[in-house]
Scaffold this motif. Structure first.
Motif, PDB file in Angstrom:
ATOM      1  N   UNK A  27     -62.147  72.458  -2.184  1.00 55.86           N
ATOM      2  CA  UNK A  27     -61.710  72.880  -3.512  1.00 55.86           C
ATOM      3  C   UNK A  27     -62.135  71.864  -4.566  1.00 55.86           C
ATOM      4  N   UNK A  28     -61.993  70.569  -4.270  1.00 55.40           N
ATOM      5  CA  UNK A  28     -62.415  69.535  -5.222  1.00 55.40           C
ATOM      6  C   UNK A  28     -63.911  69.638  -5.502  1.00 55.40           C
ATOM      7  N   UNK A  29     -64.711  69.807  -4.448  1.00 51.01           N
ATOM      8  CA  UNK A  29     -66.161  69.887  -4.639  1.00 51.01           C
ATOM      9  C   UNK A  29     -66.542  71.134  -5.423  1.00 51.01           C
ATOM     10  N   UNK A  30     -65.807  72.235  -5.230  1.00 52.43           N
ATOM     11  CA  UNK A  30     -66.119  73.462  -5.962  1.00 52.43           C
ATOM     12  C   UNK A  30     -65.866  73.299  -7.457  1.00 52.43           C
ATOM     13  N   UNK A  31     -65.041  72.327  -7.845  1.00 48.92           N
ATOM     14  CA  UNK A  31     -64.765  72.033  -9.247  1.00 48.92           C
ATOM     15  C   UNK A  31     -65.616  70.875  -9.765  1.00 48.92           C
ATOM     16  N   UNK A  32     -66.685  70.534  -9.008  1.00 47.40           N
ATOM     17  CA  UNK A  32     -67.610  69.470  -9.411  1.00 47.40           C
ATOM     18  C   UNK A  32     -66.941  68.105  -9.429  1.00 47.40           C
ATOM     19  N   UNK A  33     -65.916  67.929  -8.590  1.00 45.43           N
ATOM     20  CA  UNK A  33     -65.256  66.632  -8.441  1.00 45.43           C
ATOM     21  C   UNK A  33     -65.802  65.987  -7.170  1.00 45.43           C
ATOM     22  N   UNK A  86     -55.887  64.002 -14.079  1.00 45.99           N
ATOM     23  CA  UNK A  86     -54.700  64.842 -14.220  1.00 45.99           C
ATOM     24  C   UNK A  86     -54.887  66.163 -13.479  1.00 45.99           C
ATOM     25  N   UNK A  87     -56.122  66.689 -13.532  1.00 50.02           N
ATOM     26  CA  UNK A  87     -56.399  67.930 -12.826  1.00 50.02           C
ATOM     27  C   UNK A  87     -56.222  67.751 -11.326  1.00 50.02           C
ATOM     28  N   UNK A  88     -56.702  66.627 -10.772  1.00 53.79           N
ATOM     29  CA  UNK A  88     -56.561  66.370  -9.333  1.00 53.79           C
ATOM     30  C   UNK A  88     -55.081  66.307  -8.958  1.00 53.79           C
ATOM     31  N   UNK A  89     -54.260  65.670  -9.807  1.00 50.53           N
ATOM     32  CA  UNK A  89     -52.828  65.581  -9.520  1.00 50.53           C
ATOM     33  C   UNK A  89     -52.180  66.969  -9.545  1.00 50.53           C
ATOM     34  N   UNK A  90     -52.608  67.801 -10.505  1.00 52.23           N
ATOM     35  CA  UNK A  90     -52.062  69.152 -10.554  1.00 52.23           C
ATOM     36  C   UNK A  90     -52.546  69.979  -9.362  1.00 52.23           C
ATOM     37  N   UNK A  91     -53.785  69.749  -8.937  1.00 51.91           N
ATOM     38  CA  UNK A  91     -54.303  70.434  -7.748  1.00 51.91           C
ATOM     39  C   UNK A  91     -53.476  70.074  -6.520  1.00 51.91           C
ATOM     40  N   UNK A  92     -53.121  68.791  -6.404  1.00 49.44           N
ATOM     41  CA  UNK A  92     -52.296  68.364  -5.270  1.00 49.44           C
ATOM     42  C   UNK A  92     -50.962  69.102  -5.263  1.00 49.44           C
ATOM     43  N   UNK A  93     -50.341  69.197  -6.446  1.00 52.17           N
ATOM     44  CA  UNK A  93     -49.045  69.878  -6.539  1.00 52.17           C
ATOM     45  C   UNK A  93     -49.174  71.361  -6.195  1.00 52.17           C
ATOM     46  N   UNK A 110     -69.735  73.007 -26.428  1.00 50.33           N
ATOM     47  CA  UNK A 110     -69.910  73.289 -25.006  1.00 50.33           C
ATOM     48  C   UNK A 110     -68.578  73.171 -24.284  1.00 50.33           C
ATOM     49  N   UNK A 111     -68.477  73.905 -23.170  1.00 50.79           N
ATOM     50  CA  UNK A 111     -67.308  73.748 -22.313  1.00 50.79           C
ATOM     51  C   UNK A 111     -67.315  72.324 -21.773  1.00 50.79           C
ATOM     52  N   UNK A 112     -66.208  71.625 -21.976  1.00 47.14           N
ATOM     53  CA  UNK A 112     -66.170  70.209 -21.623  1.00 47.14           C
ATOM     54  C   UNK A 112     -66.443  70.016 -20.138  1.00 47.14           C
ATOM     55  N   UNK A 113     -67.555  69.359 -19.756  1.00 45.66           N
ATOM     56  CA  UNK A 113     -67.830  69.117 -18.332  1.00 45.66           C
ATOM     57  C   UNK A 113     -66.855  68.112 -17.758  1.00 45.66           C
ATOM     58  N   UNK A 114     -66.662  68.156 -16.437  1.00 45.30           N
ATOM     59  CA  UNK A 114     -65.674  67.288 -15.812  1.00 45.30           C
ATOM     60  C   UNK A 114     -65.987  65.815 -16.034  1.00 45.30           C
ATOM     61  N   UNK A 115     -67.317  65.459 -16.030  1.00 45.97           N
ATOM     62  CA  UNK A 115     -67.627  64.040 -16.152  1.00 45.97           C
ATOM     63  C   UNK A 115     -67.364  63.500 -17.556  1.00 45.97           C
ATOM     64  N   UNK A 116     -67.175  64.379 -18.531  1.00 43.49           N
ATOM     65  CA  UNK A 116     -66.872  63.909 -19.880  1.00 43.49           C
ATOM     66  C   UNK A 116     -65.374  63.872 -20.146  1.00 43.49           C
ATOM     67  N   UNK A 117     -64.586  64.201 -19.149  1.00 42.80           N
ATOM     68  CA  UNK A 117     -63.138  64.232 -19.296  1.00 42.80           C
ATOM     69  C   UNK A 117     -62.481  63.374 -18.222  1.00 42.80           C
ATOM     70  N   UNK A 118     -62.723  62.047 -18.211  1.00 44.55           N
ATOM     71  CA  UNK A 118     -62.202  61.229 -17.118  1.00 44.55           C
ATOM     72  C   UNK A 118     -60.696  61.287 -16.978  1.00 44.55           C
ATOM     73  N   UNK A 119     -59.979  61.206 -18.098  1.00 47.46           N
ATOM     74  CA  UNK A 119     -58.514  61.214 -18.031  1.00 47.46           C
ATOM     75  C   UNK A 119     -58.027  62.572 -17.548  1.00 47.46           C
ATOM     76  N   UNK A 120     -58.615  63.638 -18.085  1.00 46.03           N
ATOM     77  CA  UNK A 120     -58.149  64.968 -17.761  1.00 46.03           C
ATOM     78  C   UNK A 120     -58.513  65.354 -16.330  1.00 46.03           C
ATOM     79  N   UNK A 121     -59.631  64.816 -15.806  1.00 44.28           N
ATOM     80  CA  UNK A 121     -59.998  65.155 -14.441  1.00 44.28           C
ATOM     81  C   UNK A 121     -58.999  64.564 -13.453  1.00 44.28           C
TER      82      UNK A 121
END
Length: 613
Positions: free
Chosen positions: A220-226, A131-138, A118-129
């Protein structure tokens, strides 16, 4: 077993073996090991070798040297979520890839072994999520959204804020609460900048200040299920908080500053005097002030909108209403987060006042240096020498004192608790503490400036009223009683740009700050004055008429015309008058008020009772 849930394949017999997957890691590939074709029952699975994203490998089961291996690999961006064996090809949610491990020629029952990915859901990727928020900020701060820079739509030149206007029906459709007018420095063309609140519209404009930044980034965060909350600081700033699965808590995220998990940035870096900070989303309301300060006892002294117990009761009631509308599963999840957050916020009271982290020690980076200095948010500007910083602060202070006031916001009850002057260039000046009720703002029309302030005060500012040089007046703010009456006016050719007030709540006005009035407005005033003088000196009859009109206004304001059915709002005989009520004025105040009415309304403002007399 994955995340405290277990799925069994086969029978729970035989020797148990384990492969421990590191926290935050995922299985992405591996090998199935099964019996060779020489065995009586071909196709039995003997062992599985797993390979994680970080490169760690491990085997479960009994691996024999004659076993036949078959590789499997999850597609890019996917992870292994299950496997099994069946006579029929199976698909169970997500992306499925099949691996036919063993097929005996002539065997009708083919042994098919499949893996499910399955496509890795956001809640199963705590570390990567995170990192994603930090990249979104940039990405968001680095180009997608930009700080307000209004260019002239006519000539493309630079502009400056010169006033406010009411939003049009089209602008109201997208939640524009107000519209800033930016005049071009070259051609003086007025450019409109609506302060939109609708996040969908902000995806088009992609420009604004902290309010628009936080609004759009939260969407944008909510649209990514964050999970994301909108955070408002009563000292005029807003940002976002996201829930971190890795840290198991809400994390400060400021898209304006590209800041992540730096909650003491505003107190330590910017030097702000915080009071109330609230986090809101569809699942609840939370007072998160303690997360952003290590001096909460000092902050509590500035929290004087109401009593602390009443404020907390209000927050809890609103939070309860929002949670009652949630589905049971989501409500339970959010309540667990709230319980952990309450413990975290309570623990901050026992934390010592520490030095700021590097990410919390800088001053504000958005906006011009002069604008930040005027707002008191320069903080620690490491790139500037102390001498340059002192010059900038002095220049900003001078620019603030010279900036024209175009809007005044007031909070008042029994006294005038709080006044906010909105000035050119987005500069704001606060006087008093934000208590009382919000009153109707006084918007100064284009071409006019603040010229006169009436006030009644003793130990506190009881009431206040503002006037422009052309006679446009605000309502009376505060109560009708009070101490001594005073009038503040600048010299001719000057305008009021600020106040000097005492310290404390509802402070009395000690004096005014003035600056040169705009040249075009001064020229218009002189022209009007000459025309008015010519008219008033044209004939003795005109002068006599003006004298009688002034006497009529004085009578209306001081004791009324005496007619029981008077309908004039400026006459004391009108029982429904909303202007004076039981307010007592001294002789000087009555004459000044009468002169203003005479200039503004002429003979038409006199009530019928006074006309007859």
């Amino acid at each position: 077993e994955y995340k405290d849930s277990m799925t069994l394949r086969g029978r729970a017999e035989g020797k148990e073996t384990k492969f421990e997957i590191p926290k935050g890691d995922l299985i992405i590939a591996g090998k199935f090991h099964f019996q060779s074709s020489s065995q009586s029952k071909p196709g039995h699975l003997m062992a599985i070798t797993f390979t994680t994203k970080s490169g760690k490998t491990g085997t479960v089961g009994e691996l024999k040297s004659d076993a036949v291996a078959k590789d499997f690999k999850a597609p890019a961006g996917h992870y292994l979520s299950g496997f099994g064996g069946d006579r029929n090809l199976r698909k169970s949610g997500g992306f499925c890839s099949m691996a036919c491990l063993y097929t005996k020629e002539g065997d009708e029952a083919k042994a098919n072994l499949w893996i499910e990915s399955k496509l890795a859901p956001m809640e199963s990727l705590p570390v990567y999520r995170d990192l994603l928020v930090k990249r979104l900020l940039a990405w968001f701060k680095g180009g997608f959204f930009r700080w307000t820079v209004v260019k002239c739509e006519k000539c493309g030149g630079d502009t400056r804020t010169t006033g406010m206007d009411r939003p049009s029906s089209e602008e109201l459709k997208w939640g524009a609460g107000r519209v800033e007018i930016h005049s071009c420095n070259k051609c003086s063309h007025p450019n409109r900048f609506p302060r939109y609140n609708h996040p969908g519209k902000l995806m088009e404009t992609r420009m604004g200040r902290c309010g628009e930044f936080a609004n759009a980034f939260t969407l944008i965060c909510r649209s990514l299920n964050i999970p994301a909350r909108h955070v408002m600081d009563w000292t005029d700033h807003v940002w976002t908080e996201v829930y971190s699965e890795e840290l198991k808590r809400w994390v400060h995220t400021d898209p304006c500053e590209r800041a992540f998990d730096a909650p003491l940035l505003y107190e330590k870096g910017w030097g702000k005097k915080l009071s109330y900070i609230l986090a809101t989303w569809a699942c609840g309301v939370t007072d998160v002030t303690r997360r952003y300060t290590r001096k909460f006892q000092e902050v509590k002294l500035r929290r004087n909108l109401t009593s602390e117990s009443e404020f907390q009761k209000l927050i809890q009631n609103n939070d309860r209403i929002l949670k009652a509308m949630l589905p049971p599963v989501l409500r339970n999840q959010v309540q667990q987060w709230d319980a952990k957050e309450n413990l975290e916020l309570a623990a901050t009271l026992a934390l010592p006042d520490r030095d700021a982290k590097e990410s919390e020690s800088a001053g504000r980076i958005t906006g011009s240096v002069e604008w930040k200095a005027a707002r008191g948010e320069l903080g620690n500007q490491r790139q500037m020498s102390p001498e340059d910083l002192a010059r900038v602060v002095m220049a900003a202070s001078t620019a603030s004192d010279n900036a024209k006031v175009f809007s005044i916001h007031v909070r008042a009850g029994l006294w005038v608790d709080f006044m906010e002057f909105i000035k050119e260039g987005g500069i704001k000046r606060h006087y008093g503490t934000p208590g009382g009720s919000v009153r109707k703002s006084f918007e100064i029309p284009r071409g006019e400036y603040l010229y006169r302030i009436e006030a009644r005060m003793g130990d506190h500012l009881d009431s206040v009223r503002f006037h422009t040089q052309k006679g446009t007046s605000s309502q009376w703010y505060g109560s009708s009683g009070g101490g001594s009456y005073r009038v503040f006016e600048p010299p001719r050719g000057k305008m009021i740009t600020g106040l000097r007030v005492a310290n404390g709540m509802c402070p009395p006005i000690l004096g005014i700050i003035t600056a040169n009035a705009p040249k075009d407005a001064v020229m218009d005033d002189k022209k009007e004055s000459k025309e008015s003088s010519k008219k008033s000196k044209s004939t003795p009859q005109a002068r006599e008429k003006a004298r009688k009109a002034l006497a009529g206004y004085i009578k209306m304001i001081s004791r009324g015309c005496g007619a029981p059915s008077c309908s004039s709002d400026h006459c004391r005989s009108n029982p429904k008058s909303t202007v004076y009520k039981n307010e007592v004025k001294d002789r000087a105040a009555i004459v000044q008020e009468a002169l203003i009415l005479l200039k503004k309304k002429g003979l038409k403002g006199l009530c019928p009772g006074v006309r007859k007399s």
